[in-house]
Motif scaffolding. Structure first.
Motif, PDB file in Angstrom:
ATOM      1  N   LEU A  56      -0.245  -6.788  38.737  1.00 17.79           N
ATOM      2  CA  LEU A  56       0.106  -5.372  38.857  1.00 17.79           C
ATOM      3  C   LEU A  56       1.518  -5.135  38.335  1.00 17.79           C
ATOM      4  O   LEU A  56       2.335  -6.056  38.305  1.00 17.79           O
ATOM      5  CB  LEU A  56       0.029  -4.942  40.323  1.00 17.79           C
ATOM      6  CG  LEU A  56      -1.339  -5.100  41.005  1.00 17.79           C
ATOM      7  CD1 LEU A  56      -1.210  -4.839  42.495  1.00 17.79           C
ATOM      8  CD2 LEU A  56      -2.365  -4.184  40.375  1.00 17.79           C
ATOM      9  N   PRO A  57       1.817  -3.905  37.929  1.00 21.24           N
ATOM     10  CA  PRO A  57       3.192  -3.586  37.519  1.00 21.24           C
ATOM     11  C   PRO A  57       4.167  -3.803  38.673  1.00 21.24           C
ATOM     12  O   PRO A  57       3.853  -3.544  39.832  1.00 21.24           O
ATOM     13  CB  PRO A  57       3.108  -2.103  37.128  1.00 21.24           C
ATOM     14  CG  PRO A  57       1.667  -1.872  36.812  1.00 21.24           C
ATOM     15  CD  PRO A  57       0.902  -2.772  37.731  1.00 21.24           C
ATOM     16  N   GLN A  58       5.358  -4.298  38.334  1.00 18.43           N
ATOM     17  CA  GLN A  58       6.419  -4.549  39.310  1.00 18.43           C
ATOM     18  C   GLN A  58       5.900  -5.425  40.463  1.00 18.43           C
ATOM     19  O   GLN A  58       6.087  -5.112  41.638  1.00 18.43           O
ATOM     20  CB  GLN A  58       6.991  -3.225  39.835  1.00 18.43           C
ATOM     21  CG  GLN A  58       7.620  -2.379  38.729  1.00 18.43           C
ATOM     22  CD  GLN A  58       8.215  -1.091  39.238  1.00 18.43           C
ATOM     23  OE1 GLN A  58       8.099  -0.751  40.403  1.00 18.43           O
ATOM     24  NE2 GLN A  58       8.868  -0.354  38.345  1.00 18.43           N
ATOM     25  N   THR A 180       8.443  -3.532  35.194  1.00 18.03           N
ATOM     26  CA  THR A 180       7.600  -2.620  34.405  1.00 18.03           C
ATOM     27  C   THR A 180       8.211  -1.228  34.388  1.00 18.03           C
ATOM     28  O   THR A 180       8.605  -0.701  35.448  1.00 18.03           O
ATOM     29  CB  THR A 180       6.187  -2.534  35.018  1.00 18.03           C
ATOM     30  OG1 THR A 180       5.686  -3.851  35.206  1.00 18.03           O
ATOM     31  CG2 THR A 180       5.250  -1.768  34.101  1.00 18.03           C
ATOM     32  N   PRO A 181       8.319  -0.614  33.206  1.00 20.56           N
ATOM     33  CA  PRO A 181       8.869   0.742  33.149  1.00 20.56           C
ATOM     34  C   PRO A 181       7.989   1.724  33.912  1.00 20.56           C
ATOM     35  O   PRO A 181       6.816   1.457  34.168  1.00 20.56           O
ATOM     36  CB  PRO A 181       8.884   1.053  31.647  1.00 20.56           C
ATOM     37  CG  PRO A 181       7.922   0.093  31.037  1.00 20.56           C
ATOM     38  CD  PRO A 181       7.940  -1.125  31.886  1.00 20.56           C
ATOM     39  N   SER A 182       8.570   2.862  34.304  1.00 21.94           N
ATOM     40  CA  SER A 182       7.822   3.852  35.085  1.00 21.94           C
ATOM     41  C   SER A 182       6.562   4.286  34.353  1.00 21.94           C
ATOM     42  O   SER A 182       5.548   4.600  34.966  1.00 21.94           O
ATOM     43  CB  SER A 182       8.717   5.072  35.371  1.00 21.94           C
ATOM     44  OG  SER A 182       9.237   5.591  34.155  1.00 21.94           O
ATOM     45  N   LEU A 183       6.617   4.319  33.039  1.00 25.06           N
ATOM     46  CA  LEU A 183       5.427   4.620  32.244  1.00 25.06           C
ATOM     47  C   LEU A 183       4.840   3.284  31.785  1.00 25.06           C
ATOM     48  O   LEU A 183       5.263   2.712  30.780  1.00 25.06           O
ATOM     49  CB  LEU A 183       5.806   5.493  31.042  1.00 25.06           C
ATOM     50  CG  LEU A 183       4.635   6.082  30.230  1.00 25.06           C
ATOM     51  CD1 LEU A 183       3.774   6.995  31.094  1.00 25.06           C
ATOM     52  CD2 LEU A 183       5.152   6.830  29.014  1.00 25.06           C
ATOM     53  N   ALA A 184       3.881   2.755  32.549  1.00 28.85           N
ATOM     54  CA  ALA A 184       3.353   1.408  32.311  1.00 28.85           C
ATOM     55  C   ALA A 184       2.814   1.195  30.901  1.00 28.85           C
ATOM     56  O   ALA A 184       2.989   0.112  30.329  1.00 28.85           O
ATOM     57  CB  ALA A 184       2.270   1.086  33.333  1.00 28.85           C
TER      58      ALA A 184
END
Length: 424
Positions: A56-58, A180-184
């Motif tokens: 998963l992101p982050q 991960t950037p806010s816009l995955a």
């Protein structure tokens, strides 16, 4: 509905284990599974976990867990430490990037077109497991021969060189997952680039292996050429000898009638030396036989007494290139050591190689010596003038033995050096 849910869970779990199986087979192309077949079960299970963990992101926990499980899985495989590191460096970024992309993109697709939870989510998530399973099946089928060839032919420096290339991908995927950037979706291009970079690294490894193999084959062809030239010269010598045989016998008869028995004996001994041909048959493998003939002639010119007993018919675990490397490197070292013995002292080389029906290959070479053996950090050092270009023979043989799950033992005394190889 309960039955349908059970079937969907069963479908997803089956796809996961099949995916883990093909990931296990891919890893086995770089590292050999250990001899006990029972150990393949936990190895398969760990490979399933590694290839199926949701990224998963982050989410630094899962990605570090995958990395730890991957290194743990390598303990169920045989191979040197640097090859285990290489397996992780090459495959880990691909596993991470594929799982990140499939999970993130799948989630966005599902909530865009269906939304909500419940049965639709269960159906989509389990059926979607077919995609990574198919990916690893195709990956294994496409990359199998390339990875196997790299395992057989690349040396330590080549693997470490590939590790440095793959390090960029590993650092990139870990950084992208942890931060991960806010816009995955902004991370998608970099994830795809990491997959492409490691695919390219595998092709590079295969290219390096092809280059090494081509060079070895050229050396083998030169050995065969030398062997056949030696054979042709011997045949010419025999034809000439037959033509002059009556004259030789007449000379010997004349010397004997004159009471010069010692001179007649000396003449006949020289004649016997001319009769000996270069067409010696040490074994049925033509390439190894050519190499042995060349080394035998080289040793004979230096006054070295050689004994070869070779019985390796049917041995296929090592190809001709690896076998030539073992015979050539060890014989070169033995001849070199014998040449340093002052003339008048015994110069001897004994080579025994055997392959049994039970699948065991043994190799032993013993040579006389007078030079001092020098070692540093467990590695044998050369005493040649240019140590940068020499002293790699035993190391090269050791890498071949290690890659094929064998053992190499070296012992020596003041007057003798012994090297033994055993591969099952």
């Amino acid at each position: 509905m309960d039955r349908m849910e059970t079937l969907l869970y069963l479908l997803g779990s089956t796809c996961n284990f099949i995916q883990g199986y093909f990931f296990f087979k891919t890893l086995a192309c770089i590292l050999r599974p250990k001899g006990f077949k029972i150990l393949r079960v936990p190895a398969w299970f760990l490979c399933t976990l590694v290839s199926c963990v949701v990224i998963l992101p982050q989410d630094p926990v899962n990605i570090l867990l995958v990395l730890l499980l991957f290194f743990l899985a390598t303990f169920f495989f045989s191979g040197s430490w640097y090859m285990k590191v290489s397996a992780v460096m090459i495959l880990f970024p691909i596993v991470t990037a594929v799982n990140f992309l499939l999970n993130n993109m799948g989630t966005k697709i599902f909530f865009t077109f269906w939304g909500g939870m419940g049965f639709a989510n269960l159906l989509f998530s389990n059926v979607a497991e077919i995609i990574p399973m198919t990916f690893w099946y195709i990956f294994y089928r496409v990359m199998r021969q390339r990875l196997q060839k790299a395992r057989q032919l690349l040396d330590r420096r080549s693997w470490l060189f590939l590790d440095l290339i793959c390090l960029a991908s590993l650092v990139a995927v870990v950084s992208l997952v942890c931060f991960t950037p806010s816009l995955a979706p902004a991370a998608y291009p970099c994830m795809l680039a990491c997959i492409a970079a490691n695919f390219t690294s595998i092709y590079l490894a295969s290219y390096l292996a092809d280059t090494i193999q081509a060079e070895m084959e050229r050396k083998n062809l030169r050995l065969q050429k030398d062997y056949y030239e030696e054979l042709e010269n011997s045949q010419k010598q025999i034809r000439s000898l037959r033509h002059d045989m009556n004259n030789h016998f007449a000379v010997a008869e004349s010397l004997l009638k004159s009471g010069k028995a010692e001179e007649a004996l000396e003449y006949l001994e020289k004649l016997a030396g001319y009769v000996e041909t270069g067409n010696r048959r040490f074994c049925e493998n033509n390439i190894i036989n050519a190499l042995l003939n060349a080394k035998y002639s080289q040793a004979s010119e230096q006054g070295i007494d050689c004994f070869f007993h070779i019985s390796i018919d049917g041995f296929t675990k090592l190809d001709d290139i690896a076998l030539c490397s073992i015979f050539a490197n060890t014989l070169d070292n033995a001849i070199e050591a014998c040449c340093k013995i002052p003339s008048g002292h015994p110069r001897k080389i004994s080579v025994r190689a055997r392959y049994t029906k039970e699948g065991y290959f043994s190799f032993e070479i013993i040579n006389t010596k007078e030079n001092e053996i020098r070692k540093r950090k467990g590695r044998f050092l050369t005493d040649k003038e240019d140590p940068r270009s020499h002293g790699l023979g035993i190391a090269s043989v050791g890498e071949i033995v290690e890659k094929n799950g064998g053992t190499l033992d070296i012992s020596y005394t003041e007057k003798e050096f012994r090297l033994t190889i055993f591969i099952s």
